[in-house]
Each structure stands twice: as structure tokens, then as C-alpha cells.
Design an enzyme around this catalytic site. Sequence first.
Site, mmCIF file in Angstrom:
data_model
loop_
_atom_site.group_PDB
_atom_site.id
_atom_site.type_symbol
_atom_site.label_atom_id
_atom_site.label_comp_id
_atom_site.label_asym_id
_atom_site.label_seq_id
_atom_site.Cartn_x
_atom_site.Cartn_y
_atom_site.Cartn_z
ATOM 1 N N LYS A 111 -10.401 -4.220 -3.900
ATOM 2 C CA LYS A 111 -11.986 -3.204 -3.088
ATOM 3 C C LYS A 111 -12.983 -3.790 -3.501
ATOM 4 C CE LYS A 111 -9.390 -0.915 0.526
ATOM 5 N NZ LYS A 111 -8.034 -1.716 -0.054
HETATM 6 C C1 LIG Z 1 -6.944 -1.730 0.552
HETATM 7 C C2 LIG Z 1 -5.805 -2.276 0.329
HETATM 8 C C3 LIG Z 1 -5.195 -2.839 1.549
HETATM 9 C C4 LIG Z 1 -4.714 -2.853 2.610
HETATM 10 O O1 LIG Z 1 -6.000 -3.965 2.976
HETATM 11 P P1 LIG Z 1 -6.546 -4.638 3.888
HETATM 12 O O2 LIG Z 1 -7.454 -4.748 3.985
HETATM 13 O O3 LIG Z 1 -6.778 -2.852 4.456
HETATM 14 O O4 LIG Z 1 -5.476 -4.530 5.089
HETATM 15 C C5 LIG Z 1 -3.536 -3.599 -0.357
HETATM 16 N N1 LIG Z 1 -3.509 -3.409 -1.285
HETATM 17 C C6 LIG Z 1 -4.080 -2.823 -2.002
HETATM 18 C C7 LIG Z 1 -4.398 -1.778 -3.409
HETATM 19 C C8 LIG Z 1 -5.339 -2.146 -0.867
HETATM 20 O O5 LIG Z 1 -6.658 -1.149 -1.805
#
Ligand SMILES: *Cc1c(COP(=O)(O)O)cnc(C)c1O
Length: 491
Positions: A111
Site C-alpha cells: 500500500k
Molecule cells: C491490500 C492488500 C492486498 C489486496 O490488494 P488489492 O489491491 O485490494 O487487491 C493483498 N495483500 C496485501 C498484503 C495487502 O495489503
Amino acid sequence: MLFKSTRNSSLRIESKDAILQGISEDGGLFVPQEMPTLGDINDYLKTDYRGRAKLILSKFLTDFTDEELDVCINSAYSAEKFGSDDIAPVKTLSNELSILELWHGPTCAFKDMALQILPHFLTASLKKHSDKRALILVATSGDTGKAALEGFKDVDNTKILVFYPSDGVSNMQKLQMITQEGENVAVCGIKGNFDDAQTGVKAIFTGADMKKAVDEGGYTFSSANSINWGRLVPQIVYYVSAYCDLVNAGKIDKNMSMNVCVPTGNFGNILAAFYAEKMGLPIGKLICASNVNNVLTDFITTGVYDRNREFHTTISPSMDILISSNLERLIYALSDYDDAYVRELYTQLAKTGRFEVSEKIKERLRIHFEALYADDKETMNTIKLTYDRYGYVPDTHTAVAISAYNRYFLKTHDLTHTVLASTASPFKFPASVLEALGVNSEQDDFAQLKQLSEISKMPIPAQIDELKDKDVRFTAVCDPSEMNKTVLSCL
Ligand SMILES: *Cc1c(COP(=O)(O)O)cnc(C)c1O
């Protein structure tokens, strides 16, 4: 480049306004009026991550000045924030598989790739409306919350409030959020799951009363969730960057395709890969990996999206999602930008929790995507297998994707080099990872980090280790029905 809504193709707004608003008033999501093309791949091959980001972002954010973009990119993607100038390093495990590590940022999850830059986009956008301050509302399944808090902490003219499912995140994730520093931040637990939190936030955004109250308080709502275009566009960069790194390293021949495998929740990360493909990046298959909350596996294989199913809490909590918001953008693209069709589907979804797409879209889904899922047991086995085979320790989310990839490979024997998005550091989920490796883990979270460091031969990320000395600042937990009140109390 102007932006339109997935539910109103004739809308036209500038990217700064799309980023500021987060979601369109018609309930749709902002998308570019048309997809720009990458242009000459050689330009990308010869520059670094920041250079690649500049090339791509400047195609979408045309109302940003050159200087504004430079400030955004250089503030976000620095060696200081990401540990080195290799912002998104690629680790090749075999002739067929490389891992794109997206967790070297301040919160150890992917993120950060978007949320380190979004606050700078937003600050530039706010300057266009000099009287406005932004109130950022976030619903998180674990990692977005912390990454957004870290990105927005003490950013001028912003406040941020994060809602997380109080029993639905890992100990480390929770600790990261409730100890957050900064004068403009607030964190609140929800008695419910991520979908409850996300639905609540969406309702607040689109509710006229709340909007008025917040407006009168001198604020405008904005979203740091992956429905915000400003979150999606930076994610396109790392797929292009990974491709370039692999070409430069001689692992892929120039203009040959790569596959992309992504552990998926809200469909933001994998959608960015789809957009990269639309821009001309040679991508073969997009492999969508889910945990047992496998609403997307079913959708991609059958064309039926049905969220009327049991919600499961898993060891990959950031993927415990049944309402994948960004799917709307994919359907819009695959329906040849048919806004009336999207409106119809999403009205149905709101009424019945289900929709089925047309044969044409089903066919297109099959061409672009492959979808598989793994349960917790298979995920645990995969962590062990990956460690035994490559000496590499993935986190639980990445392991879901490796499971899916392994099964895809067994099924298809597709030798195309696959880039697999590694979305979190294993140090965010030490208990599960140690258990998978067959280690009798210590009770204490921080003792577990030491154990994991010894086994993986990786250093404990400082930003996780130092949580043990931080004060808990946010203990509030509220009912989903009380979210409005919590928001108003922040003004
Ligand atoms: C948010 C997240 C995901 C999922 O990603 P999306 O963009 O919502 O599909 C997968 N793994 C981790 C560790 C995340 O923080």
C-alpha cells in the site's frame, strides 16, 4: 487528459478534482477518458523507478505541472523512505518466476507504493481550491490504514480517520495503527468486518447530510481507498518497472510477454496490471489469486459475481473481502465503456448482492485472466515449500499468490516468465509464517520477529521492531451505525 465516471461516460473532470473527490457523485469510479500508450519502451529501460514513474504519471495527471510531479515523485519514492533507490526490487527465483517486492516502504506493505505519493497529489489538488482542507476517510482490512496514516501524518490541510475491523487484523497491523503518531490522525475499530467498514465509509461519502456537515466544518471528504484514482495510477508504474528490470537483467527478451500474478482483495493491484497491459506492456495472463473469500475466482471463471456467501477470516486478512470495489472499473473497460450497463449491474448488486455479466465480457475475462484460490492450509504449505525450494520466506498474502501460480503452472505448463506481486513483508505476520515453517513460536510478538529473522536471514524492519516502544494512542471501537458520529467528532 480528463476523467469520466464508470456510471456516467459523458462526465469530464480534471485529475486533481478526481483525486480530491475520490468517488463520483453518481456512485461510479473515475477512469481516464482514454488509455494513453506507454510509447517507446527504451525510454523506460534506461531510467530508474522515479524516471519511470514520471513518464507514466505525466500521461495521466496532465493538469499537474512538471514541478508538481517532480515534488510528488521525489518526496514519495526516496531511498530514505524505501531503504534504497531500488524502490520495488525484483527477486528472480527460477527461469519462470520472479517476485516483485512491493513492501520496502515505511509500513512494510505494498500500500505504501501508492499511499506515499497520494498525499502529495492531494496537496497539489487542494491548492487549486485554496479554501479547502481535506478529511480523508479510510476503511481498511489492515494495511491500507497504516499506510494512509503514515502517508498523511502531519500533512498540511488534511485530517485522516481510519476505520478497521477490530477483530479482523493481525496483532502487528493493529499495533501499527493504534500507536500512530501525528497531530491530524485518528483511528477507530469497527464491530464488524472490512466490508461493513467500507460500506459505512461509502455511505458517508455519498450521504448529503454528512457532506453538508463536513463542508460547514471547512472540509471536503476525500478517500485514500483504492477507489481513488490517485491510488491506482502509481500502481501501474511498478509493473512497467518490473518488466524493464527483467529485460535489463536478461530474464525476458525485449517485447516478449510476461505473466503477472497478484494476491487480490479489492482488485486494485491487479487492475493496475490490466491497465499497464492496456497501455501496451506485453502481458500474457493476469493470474488473480484469492484466499477462501473467493468471490473473484468464481466471478472470473463463471461471470457471476455473488457476494451472498459466508465471510471467512483467514491468515491473509488484507484479502478478506467480498466486495471488490475496483471490479467496476474492469467491467466498464470490458463492456467497451458502457456506463448504462455498469449502472444496471451495480443497481442489481445493491438490490440482490449478485450480477451476471454478458457472454462477451465472460469471453474477455477468459482471455485476460486466470483465477485460482488457496485455503489457509495450502497457503501454509506453500510458505514451507517456497522456503525449502528457494530459501525465500513469503508472507501469507504472497503465499496465496505463489499457491495459485504453482497450480496454474501444473495445469498449463506455461513457461512464460511470471512476475508475482509480493504485497507484504513476512514480518507483518510472524506467528503464521513461523507456524508454517514448523517452528514452535514464542508467545510474544517481538520475540517472534527475532525467530523469523534468524530463519529467513533477513533483518527485522526497523519500523516494525520499534513498535514495541510506542504508546497506544487510539483505543476506541464503535458500531458501524455510529461511524457518522465518529466522523463528526473529528472536525
Ligand atoms: C491490500 C492488500 C492486498 C489486496 O490488494 P488489492 O489491491 O485490494 O487487491 C493483498 N495483500 C496485501 C498484503 C495487502 O495489503
